[in-house]
Scaffold this motif. Structure first.
Motif, PDB file in Angstrom:
ATOM      1  N   SER A  90      -9.082  23.908  14.604  1.00  0.00           N
ATOM      2  CA  SER A  90      -8.122  24.417  13.641  1.00  0.00           C
ATOM      3  C   SER A  90      -8.702  24.249  12.247  1.00  0.00           C
ATOM      4  CB  SER A  90      -6.797  23.662  13.764  1.00  0.00           C
ATOM      5  OG  SER A  90      -6.974  22.320  13.384  1.00  0.00           O
ATOM      6  N   GLY A  91      -8.081  24.848  11.281  1.00  0.00           N
ATOM      7  CA  GLY A  91      -8.574  24.786   9.923  1.00  0.00           C
ATOM      8  C   GLY A  91      -7.977  23.657   9.109  1.00  0.00           C
ATOM      9  N   GLU A  92      -7.535  22.598   9.782  1.00  0.00           N
ATOM     10  CA  GLU A  92      -6.866  21.515   9.065  1.00  0.00           C
ATOM     11  C   GLU A  92      -7.788  20.826   8.068  1.00  0.00           C
ATOM     12  OE1 GLU A  92      -4.591  18.798  11.379  1.00  0.00           O
ATOM     13  OE2 GLU A  92      -3.925  20.366  12.731  1.00  0.00           O
ATOM     14  N   PHE A  93      -9.043  20.619   8.439  1.00  0.00           N
ATOM     15  CA  PHE A  93      -9.957  19.970   7.508  1.00  0.00           C
ATOM     16  C   PHE A  93     -10.171  20.840   6.279  1.00  0.00           C
ATOM     17  CE2 PHE A  93     -11.271  17.463  11.219  1.00  0.00           C
ATOM     18  CZ  PHE A  93     -11.201  16.193  10.651  1.00  0.00           C
ATOM     19  N   LEU A  94     -10.243  22.140   6.482  1.00  0.00           N
ATOM     20  CA  LEU A  94     -10.420  23.046   5.353  1.00  0.00           C
ATOM     21  C   LEU A  94      -9.172  23.078   4.482  1.00  0.00           C
ATOM     22  CD1 LEU A  94     -12.578  24.846   4.202  1.00  0.00           C
ATOM     23  CD2 LEU A  94     -11.654  26.728   5.517  1.00  0.00           C
ATOM     24  N   GLN A  95      -7.996  23.039   5.096  1.00  0.00           N
ATOM     25  CA  GLN A  95      -6.750  23.008   4.321  1.00  0.00           C
ATOM     26  C   GLN A  95      -6.668  21.737   3.482  1.00  0.00           C
ATOM     27  OE1 GLN A  95      -3.693  23.413   7.266  1.00  0.00           O
ATOM     28  NE2 GLN A  95      -4.063  25.599   7.570  1.00  0.00           N
ATOM     29  N   TRP A  96      -7.013  20.599   4.078  1.00  0.00           N
ATOM     30  CA  TRP A  96      -6.984  19.348   3.323  1.00  0.00           C
ATOM     31  C   TRP A  96      -8.031  19.350   2.214  1.00  0.00           C
ATOM     32  CZ3 TRP A  96      -3.176  16.224   2.866  1.00  0.00           C
ATOM     33  CH2 TRP A  96      -2.264  16.081   3.901  1.00  0.00           C
ATOM     34  N   ALA A  97      -9.170  19.976   2.458  1.00  0.00           N
ATOM     35  CA  ALA A  97     -10.198  20.071   1.425  1.00  0.00           C
ATOM     36  C   ALA A  97      -9.681  20.858   0.231  1.00  0.00           C
ATOM     37  CB  ALA A  97     -11.461  20.715   1.984  1.00  0.00           C
ATOM     38  N   VAL A  98      -8.972  21.941   0.493  1.00  0.00           N
ATOM     39  CA  VAL A  98      -8.404  22.739  -0.602  1.00  0.00           C
ATOM     40  C   VAL A  98      -7.351  21.944  -1.359  1.00  0.00           C
ATOM     41  CG1 VAL A  98      -7.022  24.792  -1.107  1.00  0.00           C
ATOM     42  CG2 VAL A  98      -8.929  24.943   0.486  1.00  0.00           C
ATOM     43  N   PHE A 142      -7.168  18.635  -1.715  1.00  0.00           N
ATOM     44  CA  PHE A 142      -7.840  17.635  -2.531  1.00  0.00           C
ATOM     45  C   PHE A 142      -8.602  18.265  -3.687  1.00  0.00           C
ATOM     46  CE2 PHE A 142      -7.011  14.740   0.990  1.00  0.00           C
ATOM     47  CZ  PHE A 142      -6.684  13.586   0.295  1.00  0.00           C
ATOM     48  N   PHE A 143      -9.137  19.476  -3.489  1.00  0.00           N
ATOM     49  CA  PHE A 143      -9.816  20.174  -4.569  1.00  0.00           C
ATOM     50  C   PHE A 143      -8.837  20.520  -5.688  1.00  0.00           C
ATOM     51  CE2 PHE A 143     -11.297  24.191  -6.486  1.00  0.00           C
ATOM     52  CZ  PHE A 143     -12.481  23.721  -7.047  1.00  0.00           C
ATOM     53  N   VAL A 144      -7.649  20.991  -5.321  1.00  0.00           N
ATOM     54  CA  VAL A 144      -6.629  21.313  -6.327  1.00  0.00           C
ATOM     55  C   VAL A 144      -6.195  20.053  -7.068  1.00  0.00           C
ATOM     56  CG1 VAL A 144      -4.254  22.140  -6.619  1.00  0.00           C
ATOM     57  CG2 VAL A 144      -5.839  23.396  -5.161  1.00  0.00           C
ATOM     58  N   ILE A 145      -6.025  18.958  -6.344  1.00  0.00           N
ATOM     59  CA  ILE A 145      -5.669  17.692  -6.993  1.00  0.00           C
ATOM     60  C   ILE A 145      -6.774  17.268  -7.956  1.00  0.00           C
ATOM     61  CG2 ILE A 145      -5.281  15.221  -6.594  1.00  0.00           C
ATOM     62  CD1 ILE A 145      -3.912  16.011  -3.950  1.00  0.00           C
ATOM     63  N   ALA A 146      -8.028  17.458  -7.553  1.00  0.00           N
ATOM     64  CA  ALA A 146      -9.151  17.103  -8.424  1.00  0.00           C
ATOM     65  C   ALA A 146      -9.163  17.950  -9.692  1.00  0.00           C
ATOM     66  CB  ALA A 146     -10.466  17.257  -7.672  1.00  0.00           C
ATOM     67  N   ILE A 147      -8.892  19.229  -9.568  1.00  0.00           N
ATOM     68  CA  ILE A 147      -8.862  20.113 -10.740  1.00  0.00           C
ATOM     69  C   ILE A 147      -7.735  19.711 -11.682  1.00  0.00           C
ATOM     70  CG2 ILE A 147      -8.486  22.501 -11.486  1.00  0.00           C
ATOM     71  CD1 ILE A 147     -11.239  21.984 -10.271  1.00  0.00           C
ATOM     72  N   VAL A 148      -6.555  19.459 -11.129  1.00  0.00           N
ATOM     73  CA  VAL A 148      -5.411  19.051 -11.964  1.00  0.00           C
ATOM     74  C   VAL A 148      -5.705  17.710 -12.642  1.00  0.00           C
ATOM     75  CG1 VAL A 148      -2.984  18.336 -11.889  1.00  0.00           C
ATOM     76  CG2 VAL A 148      -3.734  20.376 -10.645  1.00  0.00           C
ATOM     77  N   ALA A 164     -12.660  15.856  -0.853  1.00  0.00           N
ATOM     78  CA  ALA A 164     -12.676  17.289  -0.535  1.00  0.00           C
ATOM     79  C   ALA A 164     -14.048  17.707  -0.008  1.00  0.00           C
ATOM     80  CB  ALA A 164     -12.307  18.103  -1.768  1.00  0.00           C
ATOM     81  N   LYS A 165     -15.103  17.189  -0.620  1.00  0.00           N
ATOM     82  CA  LYS A 165     -16.458  17.522  -0.174  1.00  0.00           C
ATOM     83  C   LYS A 165     -16.687  17.061   1.262  1.00  0.00           C
ATOM     84  CE  LYS A 165     -19.899  14.994  -1.341  1.00  0.00           C
ATOM     85  NZ  LYS A 165     -20.973  14.267  -2.029  1.00  0.00           N
ATOM     86  N   TRP A 166     -16.240  15.863   1.607  1.00  0.00           N
ATOM     87  CA  TRP A 166     -16.420  15.360   2.962  1.00  0.00           C
ATOM     88  C   TRP A 166     -15.599  16.146   3.973  1.00  0.00           C
ATOM     89  CZ3 TRP A 166     -20.284  12.976   4.842  1.00  0.00           C
ATOM     90  CH2 TRP A 166     -21.073  12.178   4.019  1.00  0.00           C
TER      91      TRP A 166
END
Length: 64
Positions: free
Chosen positions: A14-22, A24-30, A47-49
């Motif tokens: 499933s794409g769960e790891f990719l969803q969590w990466a997105v 965490f990426f949004v949290i990092a940007i904010v 997010a990178k991991w």
């Protein structure tokens, strides 16, 4: 379950790891916009991991 049943089951990814990466990426940007550089760095690392784990699982899924 016999050995044949275990080996014949397809690997479902499933794409769960990719969803969590997105997420965490949004949290990092904010956090970077707000000025919380420490939080931004940690969330970007997480997010990178998650992306790396997603890519490894996707590769394993395609090969098997």
């Amino acid at each position: 379950m016999t050995f044949e049943q275990v080996t014949s089951m397809p690997l479902v990814m499933s794409g769960e790891f990719l969803q969590w990466a997105v997420v965490f990426f949004v949290i990092a940007i904010v956090a970077a916009i707000v000025g919380a550089r420490g939080v931004a760095g940690v969330t970007m690392t997480v997010a990178k991991w998650f992306v790396i784990i997603f890519l490894v699982l996707a590769l394993v899924s395609l090969l098997l």
